[in-house]
Every structure is written in structure tokens, then in C-alpha cells.
Design a protein around this motif. Structure first.
Motif, short mmCIF file in Angstrom:
data_model
loop_
_atom_site.label_atom_id
_atom_site.label_comp_id
_atom_site.label_asym_id
_atom_site.label_seq_id
_atom_site.Cartn_x
_atom_site.Cartn_y
_atom_site.Cartn_z
N PRO A 42 -67.19 20.04 147.48
CA PRO A 42 -67.63 18.36 147.64
C PRO A 42 -68.93 17.97 146.83
O PRO A 42 -69.37 16.71 146.91
N TRP A 43 -69.50 18.56 146.25
CA TRP A 43 -70.70 18.36 145.55
C TRP A 43 -70.73 18.38 144.02
O TRP A 43 -70.32 19.50 143.36
N LEU A 44 -71.20 17.36 143.33
CA LEU A 44 -71.19 17.18 141.85
C LEU A 44 -72.79 17.17 141.48
O LEU A 44 -73.40 16.25 141.92
N PHE A 45 -73.25 18.11 140.86
CA PHE A 45 -74.78 18.09 140.86
C PHE A 45 -75.24 17.33 139.55
O PHE A 45 -74.55 17.09 138.72
N ASP A 46 -76.39 16.95 139.60
CA ASP A 46 -77.14 16.16 138.67
C ASP A 46 -76.85 16.95 137.32
O ASP A 46 -76.49 16.12 136.47
N GLN A 47 -76.86 18.16 136.98
CA GLN A 47 -77.04 18.75 135.72
C GLN A 47 -75.42 18.85 135.10
O GLN A 47 -75.34 18.86 133.96
N ALA A 48 -74.76 18.38 135.90
CA ALA A 48 -73.01 18.38 135.75
C ALA A 48 -72.80 17.03 135.16
O ALA A 48 -71.61 16.86 134.59
N VAL A 49 -73.51 15.97 135.29
CA VAL A 49 -73.22 14.67 135.06
C VAL A 49 -73.69 14.29 133.34
O VAL A 49 -75.01 14.66 133.07
#
Length: 425
Positions: A42-49
Motif C-alpha cells: 500500500p506504500w509507494l516510497f519517495d525514491q520510487a517516484v
């Protein structure tokens, strides 16, 4: 201190809440990030953006696209958090509108219908955050009072829609808002922790039922949302074990285990907790149920203090109990604290075992998500060796139906029951 911070909780018209923007943020993510959300995270972390436009504000809907510019997911944009997108939906495109929120609340309640079917329980968790597909959002209900607790400010702009859905699915006569520390320290749009957004502001605790027993919840100032709902099933098990027993309830909080043991016919219960207000609430919960004969005849005592120090003193005095309940707060707040937490669980179990009479029962619980149930068991077996007793595990429990596990890291609660006998060489 601002005027808002100085104000006492009270009724606040929900009209002051911000409205969601019509804008959508287009988000491109790394392949590992895309794999993670498609695998159920349920989480998309900042480094994946990898990129996003426009800049967006907290709570805006963020649409995640794959490498071929196809819809992959949608969630809440949270620019101040390392978890940059709280994922609401993965797969085919959907419209997040009032109907969508309504269906989410209906789906969550449907999972809990069996728990509520006999009318003996009226306090339950309606929405369990990420595990119900709504990251950072907790909804607990006590009778007809609903408490919404926010763990991210991204939810503020959607509160009106969520409240509308809860009230429609209901029955709901009151909605109280609570904040995590992180949310409380940020922008709260004129609200304070404990405000009432719908219905009359409570003037005292809210009464509710758990397995037929009456308890109170301080939904305005109490810890979490007012009560620890997640140990309901373990309290019912203790109730069935307690007849004629001397019970020690360590980290007793507001007395859920104590009340259940007394209802089950315990001869006596001794509570240990560091909080005087929690112990006072525990005694009131007992008073609320004095019409039950076994509760009125059970001798209940308490001591306020650090649990480890209190237990050390009790061991020195040679005290023993037929049932010892160890239900501590989380010892592993982060990854770096796991080894220290395991040491604390072992030390606690060692003290508990020394206080358990031969043939008695030790219940060791943990709410540390970073410590799994096998590691908790290992700590108990190491403690048994040091305490020179044998332990025979006879039951394990984890989450109740209103605290479902919806993703890989969603589990936190576990408990193990042991029969304790003298050490055999």
C-alpha cells in the motif's frame, strides 16, 4: 502556542474542512516501485517516484502510470512523507468519489458482520488502515460513536466524504477526530485532537460492550482511540481459563484482561501498570459490571509502577499466580531496536515464569510488528531455561476479525499460551 493549540476539544462544524482538488497528479515510478504496488504494497516510497506533475498538495489524488503510460494505481499524494503515495486502488482505472468511499466503508463493515451479529460486542475496528486498503486511516466504533484517527494529513481533504459514508452505512450518532503525534504537529485546519465533527461533543466516556461486558472509552483524551480493541479474543480466552485462579495482569492498562478474568470466576486479580488514570479506568470498568456475581466477589488489587521493577520485587517476595498475563507496549519501535526488544521480551518472560505457580498458565503477548511469533516463542524458551521451568505451548493467537491482515507487513499482534511446570532434568 497558537490559538488552536490552546483550545479545548469541542464540536466543530465539518464545513471548515478543506475540499479535495479536482486536479490529478500524474506519477511515473521505477520498475521496483511498480512491482511493489502490484504485489500488494500500500506504500509507494519517495525514491520510487521518478517524476510527477503538477507539484500537487497533500491529499491530492495521484495516478500512477506504468512504462507504457497505462493506469497502474491511484492513491493519496503525501509530499511531506517518505511514503509519497498511499495507495488506494491497483488495477483498472476507478473514479474516487462519494460512491467509491461508500462502497469501501460497506466492504469493511461486511468483514466484521459476524463479530457484531449477536449484539454482545459494540466496540470494534471498522477500518484497519492499510489492511483495509486505506493507508493511515483508522476508524473505531464504540456503540454509536465513531472515532476517526489520522496517521497522515493527506486524509484531511477527504474527511467530509468519509464521514458522509460512515453516517450513511451507520448507525452513527457522533464522529470524533483523533490525530497521531505527527499529524497533530502539522497543519490541522483549525481542528484539535479530540474535536467532534458530527453529533454532540461527549461530556464523558462512551460506554460499549465487549463480549457482553460493559466498558468505557475516553474517545477524546484516551490513548489511541480510547480502548485497545485488538485483544478482545485473548481476553475471551482468559475468561474461559480463569475460574478459581489467582491472576496477575501486567501492563493492565484500562483493565480489559482483569475484567474478563473476574467475569470468568477468578479468585483474585492483581494489576500492574505505570498509569494511574488507566488503573482508575480499570476499577470503573469493574464497577460497571458489579451486577455479575463473579466480578463482585473477585478481589482486585493494583500497583502503579514500572512493570519490570514491580515484577522483580514480587519475585523477591516469592509471590505466585495461577495465570500471568504479559501484554506490554511495543518494544521494537524501529529496525535498530529489534535485538533490544527480544532481550526485553526474554527478561519479561523470565520474570513472568518465576511468578507462575506450578501447573499455571503464562500468556505472553506482543504488539511489535518487527518481532514475529516464532521469535517471541524463542524468547520464552530461553527465559524458561534461565528460570529453570518447563513450558508447554498450548495455544497461539494473532489478529481478530476486525484487525485483518491485508498486506505483507500488516501483522503486528501475536500471543502465546504456555503451561508452566517445575524444571525436569
Amino acid at each position: 502556542m497558537s490559538e488552536v493549540e490552546q483550545r479545548a476539544p469541542g464540536f466543530v462544524d465539518a464545513a471548515i474542512l478543506p475540499q479535495p482538488s479536482d486536479a490529478r497528479i500524474a506519477v511515473r515510478v521505477s520498475r521496483p516501485g511498480l512491482r511493489a504496488i502490484r504485489s500488494g504494497s500500500p506504500w509507494l516510497f519517495d525514491q520510487a517516484v521518478e517524476s510527477h506533475k503538477p507539484a500537487g498538495t497533500s491529499g491530492d489524488l495521484a495516478v500512477v502510470f506504468d512504462d507504457n503510460r497505462r493506469f497502474a494505481a491511484i492513491g493519496l499524494w503525501d509530499p511531506e512523507s517518505p511514503i509519497r503515495v498511499k495507495v488506494l486502488h491497483v488495477g483498472k482505472p476507478v473514479t474516487i468519489d462519494d460512491e467509491w468511499w461508500l462502497n469501501k466503508m460497506r466492504q469493511a463493515l461486511a468483514v466484521r458482520r459476524e463479530l457484531l451479529s449477536n449484539g454482545l460486542t459494540t466496540g470494534f475496528r471498522w477500518v484497519h488502515g492499510e489492511n483495509d486498503g486505506l493507508p493511515g486511516l483508522i476508524v473505531d466504533q464504540y456503540a454509536s460513536t465513531v472515532v476517526i484517527k489520522l496517521y497522515t494529513g493527506a486524509w484531511f481533504v477527504h474527511l467530509r466524504s468519509i464521514m458522509k459514508a460512515l453516517i450513511e452505512v451507520g448507525p452513527v450518532e457522533r464522529v470524533v477526530i483523533r490525530f497521531s503525534r505527527l499529524v497533530r504537529d502539522g497543519e490541522t485546519y483549525g481542528l484539535v485532537d479530540g474535536d467532534t465533527l458530527y453529533g454532540e461533543h461527549p461530556t464523558g466516556p462512551i460506554m460499549f460492550l465487549e463480549n457482553g461486558l460493559t466498558l468505557e472509552a475516553d474517545v477524546v483524551f484516551g490513548h489511541k482511540t480510547g480502548h485497545f480493541l485488538d485483544q478482545r479474543d485473548n481476553r475471551a480466552i482468559v475468561r474461559n481459563l480463569a475460574s478459581g485462579c489467582r491472576v496477575l495482569d501486567v501492563f493492565s492498562s484500562t483493565g480489559g484482561f482483569t475484567l474478563s478474568a473476574a467475569a470468568g470466576g477468578a479468585k483474585s486479580v492483581h494489576m500492574v501498570d505505570v498509569s494511574a488514570p488507566a488503573l482508575a479506568t480499570a476499577h470503573r470498568n469493574l464497577e460497571h459490571n458489579k451486577v455479575i456475581g463473579s466480578i463482585s466477589t473477585c478481589k482486585v488489587t493494583d500497583v502503579r509502577g514500572d512493570a519490570f521493577a514491580v515484577l522483580e520485587d514480587m519475585v523477591e517476595r516469592g509471590e505466585q499466580f495461577d495465570i500471568v498475563i504479559l501484554d506490554p507496549p511495543s518494544f521494537a519501535q524501529n529496525q535498530a531496536s529489534i535485538l533490544r526488544a527480544l532481550s526485553s521480551y526474554e527478561r519479561l518472560a523470565r520474570l513472568g515464569l518465576r511468578l507462575t505457580a506450578p501447573g499455571g498458565t503464562l500468556l505472553q503477548a506482543s504488539c511489535s510488528s518487527r518481532v514475529n511469533i516464532d521469535e517471541l516463542a524463542d524468547a520464552a524458551y530461553l527465559a524458561a531455561r534461565t528460570a529453570q521451568v518447563d513450558i508447554d505451548e498450548f495455544k497461539r493467537t494473532e489478529h481478530s476479525v476486525d484487525h485483518p491482515i491485508g498486506f505483507e507487513f500488516g501483522a503486528y499482534l501475536k500471543a502465546i499460551y504456555y503451561k508452566v511446570t517445575p524444571y525436569s532434568i
